[in-house]
Scaffold this active site. Structure first.
Site, PDB file in Angstrom:
ATOM      1  N   GLU A 110       0.860  -1.180   0.000  1.00 50.36           N
ATOM      2  CA  GLU A 110       0.000   0.000   0.000  1.00 50.36           C
ATOM      3  C   GLU A 110       0.900   1.234   0.000  1.00 50.36           C
ATOM      4  O   GLU A 110       1.625   1.476   0.964  1.00 50.36           O
ATOM      5  CB  GLU A 110      -0.916   0.039   1.220  1.00 50.36           C
ATOM      6  CG  GLU A 110      -1.828   1.279   1.180  1.00 50.36           C
ATOM      7  CD  GLU A 110      -2.665   1.482   2.431  1.00 50.36           C
ATOM      8  OE1 GLU A 110      -3.808   1.924   2.293  1.00 50.36           O
ATOM      9  OE2 GLU A 110      -2.161   1.199   3.541  1.00 50.36           O
ATOM     10  N   TRP A 111       0.831   2.013  -1.072  1.00 51.44           N
ATOM     11  CA  TRP A 111       1.573   3.274  -1.124  1.00 51.44           C
ATOM     12  C   TRP A 111       0.692   4.371  -0.565  1.00 51.44           C
ATOM     13  O   TRP A 111      -0.320   4.729  -1.173  1.00 51.44           O
ATOM     14  CB  TRP A 111       1.990   3.584  -2.556  1.00 51.44           C
ATOM     15  CG  TRP A 111       2.814   4.851  -2.672  1.00 51.44           C
ATOM     16  CD1 TRP A 111       3.583   5.430  -1.694  1.00 51.44           C
ATOM     17  CD2 TRP A 111       2.951   5.676  -3.830  1.00 51.44           C
ATOM     18  NE1 TRP A 111       4.191   6.575  -2.170  1.00 51.44           N
ATOM     19  CE2 TRP A 111       3.821   6.751  -3.479  1.00 51.44           C
ATOM     20  CE3 TRP A 111       2.430   5.616  -5.132  1.00 51.44           C
ATOM     21  CZ2 TRP A 111       4.164   7.747  -4.390  1.00 51.44           C
ATOM     22  CZ3 TRP A 111       2.775   6.613  -6.028  1.00 51.44           C
ATOM     23  CH2 TRP A 111       3.639   7.663  -5.663  1.00 51.44           C
ATOM     24  N   ARG A 112       1.078   4.880   0.594  1.00 52.21           N
ATOM     25  CA  ARG A 112       0.348   5.970   1.245  1.00 52.21           C
ATOM     26  C   ARG A 112       0.855   7.300   0.698  1.00 52.21           C
ATOM     27  O   ARG A 112       1.797   7.887   1.218  1.00 52.21           O
ATOM     28  CB  ARG A 112       0.509   5.863   2.762  1.00 52.21           C
ATOM     29  CG  ARG A 112      -0.371   4.810   3.408  1.00 52.21           C
ATOM     30  CD  ARG A 112      -1.832   5.251   3.475  1.00 52.21           C
ATOM     31  NE  ARG A 112      -1.929   6.514   4.215  1.00 52.21           N
ATOM     32  CZ  ARG A 112      -2.069   6.589   5.545  1.00 52.21           C
ATOM     33  NH1 ARG A 112      -2.158   5.491   6.277  1.00 52.21           N
ATOM     34  NH2 ARG A 112      -2.144   7.763   6.152  1.00 52.21           N
TER      35      ARG A 112
ATOM     36  N   ARG B  67      -4.930   9.021   2.141  1.00 55.03           N
ATOM     37  CA  ARG B  67      -5.788   9.051   3.323  1.00 55.03           C
ATOM     38  C   ARG B  67      -5.941  10.503   3.771  1.00 55.03           C
ATOM     39  O   ARG B  67      -4.955  11.168   4.068  1.00 55.03           O
ATOM     40  CB  ARG B  67      -5.164   8.198   4.452  1.00 55.03           C
ATOM     41  CG  ARG B  67      -5.991   8.116   5.699  1.00 55.03           C
ATOM     42  CD  ARG B  67      -7.290   7.343   5.509  1.00 55.03           C
ATOM     43  NE  ARG B  67      -7.066   5.971   5.069  1.00 55.03           N
ATOM     44  CZ  ARG B  67      -7.581   5.478   3.934  1.00 55.03           C
ATOM     45  NH1 ARG B  67      -8.336   6.224   3.144  1.00 55.03           N
ATOM     46  NH2 ARG B  67      -7.345   4.231   3.581  1.00 55.03           N
TER      47      ARG B  67
ATOM     48  N   GLU C  53      -9.662  11.253   8.126  1.00 54.25           N
ATOM     49  CA  GLU C  53      -9.724   9.806   8.361  1.00 54.25           C
ATOM     50  C   GLU C  53      -8.371   9.256   8.787  1.00 54.25           C
ATOM     51  O   GLU C  53      -8.071   8.079   8.600  1.00 54.25           O
ATOM     52  CB  GLU C  53     -10.259   9.087   7.117  1.00 54.25           C
ATOM     53  CG  GLU C  53     -11.686   9.520   6.788  1.00 54.25           C
ATOM     54  CD  GLU C  53     -12.547   8.409   6.223  1.00 54.25           C
ATOM     55  OE1 GLU C  53     -12.136   7.232   6.239  1.00 54.25           O
ATOM     56  OE2 GLU C  53     -13.666   8.724   5.776  1.00 54.25           O
TER      57      GLU C  53
ATOM     58  N   HIS D  96     -12.883   5.108   7.970  1.00 55.50           N
ATOM     59  CA  HIS D  96     -12.082   4.936   9.182  1.00 55.50           C
ATOM     60  C   HIS D  96     -12.674   5.763  10.304  1.00 55.50           C
ATOM     61  O   HIS D  96     -12.848   6.970  10.157  1.00 55.50           O
ATOM     62  CB  HIS D  96     -10.628   5.360   8.935  1.00 55.50           C
ATOM     63  CG  HIS D  96      -9.980   4.571   7.840  1.00 55.50           C
ATOM     64  ND1 HIS D  96     -10.271   4.776   6.515  1.00 55.50           N
ATOM     65  CD2 HIS D  96      -9.083   3.563   7.885  1.00 55.50           C
ATOM     66  CE1 HIS D  96      -9.580   3.922   5.779  1.00 55.50           C
ATOM     67  NE2 HIS D  96      -8.847   3.182   6.587  1.00 55.50           N
TER      68      HIS D  96
ATOM     69  N   LYS E 173     -14.071  -1.645   2.829  1.00 56.13           N
ATOM     70  CA  LYS E 173     -13.152  -1.654   3.968  1.00 56.13           C
ATOM     71  C   LYS E 173     -13.633  -0.708   5.066  1.00 56.13           C
ATOM     72  O   LYS E 173     -14.002   0.431   4.787  1.00 56.13           O
ATOM     73  CB  LYS E 173     -11.758  -1.217   3.507  1.00 56.13           C
ATOM     74  CG  LYS E 173     -10.740  -1.079   4.649  1.00 56.13           C
ATOM     75  CD  LYS E 173      -9.463  -0.377   4.198  1.00 56.13           C
ATOM     76  CE  LYS E 173      -8.526  -0.181   5.392  1.00 56.13           C
ATOM     77  NZ  LYS E 173      -7.413   0.734   5.090  1.00 56.13           N
TER      78      LYS E 173
ATOM     79  N   ARG F  36      -7.021  -8.392  13.489  1.00 58.77           N
ATOM     80  CA  ARG F  36      -6.064  -8.442  12.384  1.00 58.77           C
ATOM     81  C   ARG F  36      -5.596  -9.870  12.104  1.00 58.77           C
ATOM     82  O   ARG F  36      -5.019 -10.146  11.053  1.00 58.77           O
ATOM     83  CB  ARG F  36      -4.860  -7.542  12.682  1.00 58.77           C
ATOM     84  CG  ARG F  36      -5.227  -6.063  12.811  1.00 58.77           C
ATOM     85  CD  ARG F  36      -4.011  -5.213  13.133  1.00 58.77           C
ATOM     86  NE  ARG F  36      -4.344  -3.808  13.299  1.00 58.77           N
ATOM     87  CZ  ARG F  36      -4.454  -2.902  12.326  1.00 58.77           C
ATOM     88  NH1 ARG F  36      -4.260  -3.297  11.073  1.00 58.77           N
ATOM     89  NH2 ARG F  36      -4.762  -1.654  12.576  1.00 58.77           N
TER      90      ARG F  36
ATOM     91  N   SER G 255       1.495   2.381   9.719  1.00 57.00           N
ATOM     92  CA  SER G 255       0.685   3.488   9.211  1.00 57.00           C
ATOM     93  C   SER G 255      -0.640   3.599   9.948  1.00 57.00           C
ATOM     94  O   SER G 255      -1.446   4.469   9.644  1.00 57.00           O
ATOM     95  CB  SER G 255       0.428   3.327   7.709  1.00 57.00           C
ATOM     96  OG  SER G 255      -0.339   2.167   7.465  1.00 57.00           O
TER      97      SER G 255
ATOM     98  N   GLN H  54      -0.945  -2.196  14.093  1.00 61.92           N
ATOM     99  CA  GLN H  54      -0.382  -3.067  13.063  1.00 61.92           C
ATOM    100  C   GLN H  54       0.730  -3.933  13.640  1.00 61.92           C
ATOM    101  O   GLN H  54       1.483  -3.507  14.503  1.00 61.92           O
ATOM    102  CB  GLN H  54       0.152  -2.229  11.896  1.00 61.92           C
ATOM    103  CG  GLN H  54      -0.947  -1.643  11.030  1.00 61.92           C
ATOM    104  CD  GLN H  54      -0.418  -0.791   9.892  1.00 61.92           C
ATOM    105  OE1 GLN H  54       0.771  -0.508   9.809  1.00 61.92           O
ATOM    106  NE2 GLN H  54      -1.302  -0.361   9.015  1.00 61.92           N
TER     107      GLN H  54
END
Length: 253
Positions: free
Chosen positions: A48-50, A84, A88, A145, A172, A214, A233, A237
């Site tokens: 995932e490229w934020r 993002r 959120e 989110h 999601k 998770r 991120s 996590q």
């Protein structure tokens, strides 16, 4: 209901064990490419490229060039590109017009396999972003989110259902639990939603209290979970090395 799987390059969301995504959060080109090299070596399923972290994100030419370099660096790994918004939990506050302009730049750049589109913007703009992505064969992971609380079970299911209704390929939601009951609410809502929605789901309760969510996606119906190689991120996590083993231990035969 049996979920329809969604193909992301060489993987499928919605079948078997939850897939593993790792974020890349570098601010500069060199930091992004250095992170990408480390992440690729750790062998997740998805990167995932934020892009809200990237200092050149509001410059379409810089964003496109960086995306194409990242695509080359990742080889065959599936790429999800996410801006993002600050509301959120993201790094940068933008107007809706700027947010959707960036989404369009990503889609036009030809480097991503999937685009994160936040649900709670103007519905017409959300639908346009979905249509633009689909026109370029880009998968839409629609998201919401809640960093303050865990909504009621019916509300979680409603939000996921709304995402599907406006064209999401994958729906999601991430919530913040304050009690054990909140985590159970998220897991129960996930299990209920997968029985009525055919699209794959990604759900999680954040923070330490929510870590169990998770790990338990295969049991309750979440098709992807986010892990770390280096910087996290989002709160809660777990490192990729640990999560791989834990998902193997919990695998349904």
């Amino acid at each position: 209901m049996q979920a329809t799987s969604v193909k992301l390059r060489n993987i499928e969301l919605g079948t078997g064990r939850p897939k593993l995504a790792v974020p890349v959060t570098g601010k500069t080109e060199q930091a992004i490419l250095d992170q990408a090299k480390a992440v690729k070596a750790a062998q997740p399923d998805v990167v995932e490229w934020r892009i809200d972290y990237f200092e050149g994100v509001t410059d379409a030419a810089k964003l496109t060039a960086m995306g194409q370099k990242l695509r080359t660096a990742l080889g065959d790994l599936a790429l999800l590109t996410t801006f993002r918004t600050a509301g959120e939990g993201g790094e940068l506050a933008l107007s809706d017009a700027d947010y959707f302009g960036i989404c369009q730049t990503v889609v036009d750049g030809g480097f991503t396999d999937a685009l994160d589109v936040e649900r709670y913007h103007a519905e017409d703009a959300v639908r346009q972003a979905v249509n633009a992505a689909h026109a370029q064969n880009v998968v839409v992971i629609m998201s919401n989110h809640d960093f303050d609380k865990t909504p009621a079970q019916t509300d979680i299911i409603r939000r996921l259902s709304e995402m599907v209704a406006v064209g999401a390929d994958v729906a999601k939601i991430a919530v913040m639990p304050h009690t054990t009951e909140d985590v159970l609410t998220l897991l129960t809502a996930t299990n209920q939603a997968r029985q009525t929605l055919s699209q794959p789901l990604i759900t999680m309760a954040m923070g330490d209290l929510g870590k169990v969510s998770r790990l338990a996606g295969e049991v309750f119906g979440s098709s992807l979970t986010f892990a770390t190689v280096g910087a996290a991120s989002a709160p809660g996590q777990i490192s990729l090395d640990h999560l791989k083993g834990e998902l193997d231990d919990l695998k349904l035969n």
